[in-house]
Every structure is written in structure tokens, then in C-alpha cells.
Design an enzyme around this catalytic site. Structure first.
Site, mmCIF file in Angstrom:
data_model
loop_
_atom_site.group_PDB
_atom_site.id
_atom_site.type_symbol
_atom_site.label_atom_id
_atom_site.label_comp_id
_atom_site.label_asym_id
_atom_site.label_seq_id
_atom_site.Cartn_x
_atom_site.Cartn_y
_atom_site.Cartn_z
ATOM 1 N N HIS A 62 0.968 -1.060 -0.140
ATOM 2 C CA HIS A 62 0.082 0.020 -0.132
ATOM 3 C C HIS A 62 0.853 1.256 -0.152
ATOM 4 O O HIS A 62 2.060 1.240 0.176
ATOM 5 C CB HIS A 62 -0.923 -0.065 1.108
ATOM 6 C CG HIS A 62 -0.285 0.076 2.579
ATOM 7 N ND1 HIS A 62 0.050 1.208 3.165
ATOM 8 C CD2 HIS A 62 0.067 -0.898 3.448
ATOM 9 C CE1 HIS A 62 0.792 1.077 4.108
ATOM 10 N NE2 HIS A 62 0.893 -0.391 4.419
ATOM 11 N N CYS A 120 3.093 -4.741 6.739
ATOM 12 C CA CYS A 120 2.863 -4.495 5.364
ATOM 13 C C CYS A 120 4.118 -3.988 4.571
ATOM 14 O O CYS A 120 5.035 -3.517 5.282
ATOM 15 C CB CYS A 120 1.826 -3.615 5.197
ATOM 16 S SG CYS A 120 0.205 -4.191 5.652
#
Length: 189
Positions: A149, A165
Site C-alpha cells: 500500500h 505491510c
């Protein structure tokens, strides 16, 4: 004895030799060399998709948590791109292995995981926007709660700063989002 004055240019040109000759006469310990840089572009190492996959498929991504870089190859092999990333802040938050992109979203909302709330009880759901930790675009992997992301906090890129992440600058994730179809194979190393 008459003193002869050197012209300024000659004096400046002679300085390095003078400094070298002065130092060589002294016994000195070797100057320690700095350790190699381990942040951002200075530590990028080139990857080859063939070291990780048998075929390119629709597209291929290798996210290198050591060099903090994401490598992308298009399905025909002609398009190769490298992006600086943020990576998980600790080994216990780092997941490695093979996965794939199963869903993509522009303007993602964010809900902290239970382990995040355990570490920081002040974390709450965030709708899309400039405070959202997922940035402008998110690509969801087939591992629960693990994404590639964007981030609005550009200080995180090049660092161990995420809760698991792989984060990219918002312009980078927008570009990667556009060229990575659902089904893109991913390896986190």
C-alpha cells in the site's frame, strides 16, 4: 635569506601534496571505514525474477525486506521497475514467502488488527483520507491483513516502520497499482 612568496594558485595546488607528505611521516593507525549504508537506494540489490519463480505469469513482484525495495516485472519481462519501500518494524511482524494480489482498492479504509490495538489501544478505524496509514491505493494479498500500500508519511520509506505491510510512496503505489493486475504473483523475501 630572502623569502619567496608563492602565488596563490601554486600554493593551493601544492596543499594536497604537502598534507600527504606531512601525514606519511607520522605513525598512524588505519582509518576505520564506515559500515555500508543499509537504507534506501544505497542498499538496493538487483533481483532476477528467475531466482524466485518459474514463469512471469501476468506480472511478478519481489519485495526484498533486507534492501527495502520492491521489484516489479511485467508479464512479458520487458517492464522492470524498482521502488523503495517501508518494511515491517520487527522480524516477528515480517511474513516471508509466496502469495499473490487478490484484490485492489483506490482510497482504502483502514481497521487496525487486534495485535495492533493490543500494542496501541488508541488505534481506531480510519476512512480514506490524508490520515489513513494505507495511503491512496492498496493491493491486498491472499495472506490476511498483509498488503502492499501507499503511505502519506514519507519518513517511513526506507525504514523498518510498518506493522507488517510493504509501504510505498503514494505516487509509486499509484503507478504499481495501475500495472499490477489481480493475480500478480508476489514473493516477500
Amino acid at each position: 635569506m630572502t623569502q619567496r612568496k608563492l602565488p596563490r594558485r601554486a600554493f593551493l595546488a601544492a596543499l594536497p601534496a604537502l598534507a600527504l607528505s606531512t601525514r606519511t611521516g607520522l605513525a598512524q593507525e588505519p582509518t576505520p571505514q564506515p559500515a555500508p549504508a543499509r537504507r534506501n537506494i544505497s542498499s538496493f540489490s538487483k533481483q532476477d525474477w528467475r531466482d524466485h519463480f518459474d514463469e512471469l505469469g501476468v506480472a511478478t513482484i519481489v519485495a526484498d525486506t533486507t534492501s527495502r525495495a520492491l521489484h516489479f516485472w511485467g508479464g512479458d519481462g520487458a517492464d522492470y521497475r524498482v521502488y523503495p519501500t517501508s518494511v515491517p518494524m520487527s522480524e516477528d511482524l515480517t511474513k516471508r514467502g509466496y502469495t499473490k494480489i487478490v484484490r485492489k482498492r483506490v482510497g482504502p479504509d483502514w481497521t487496525p488488527t487486534s495485535s495492533m490495538v493490543e500494542r496501541n489501544p488508541d488505534l481506531k478505524y480510519m476512512p480514506p483520507g490524508p490520515e489513513n496509514p494505507l495511503g491512496t491505493h492498496a493491493m491486498y494479498l491472499d495472506w490476511p491483513a498483509y498488503l502492499i500500500h501507499g503511505t502519506h508519511d514519507t519518513r517511513k520509506i526506507g525504514r523498518r516502520s510498518s506493522d507488517g505491510c510493504i509501504g510505498l510512496y503514494n505516487p509509486s503505489i499509484e503507478e504499481l497499482f495501475a500495472i499490477s493486475p489481480v493475480g500478480t504473483q508476489v514473493r516477500i523475501i
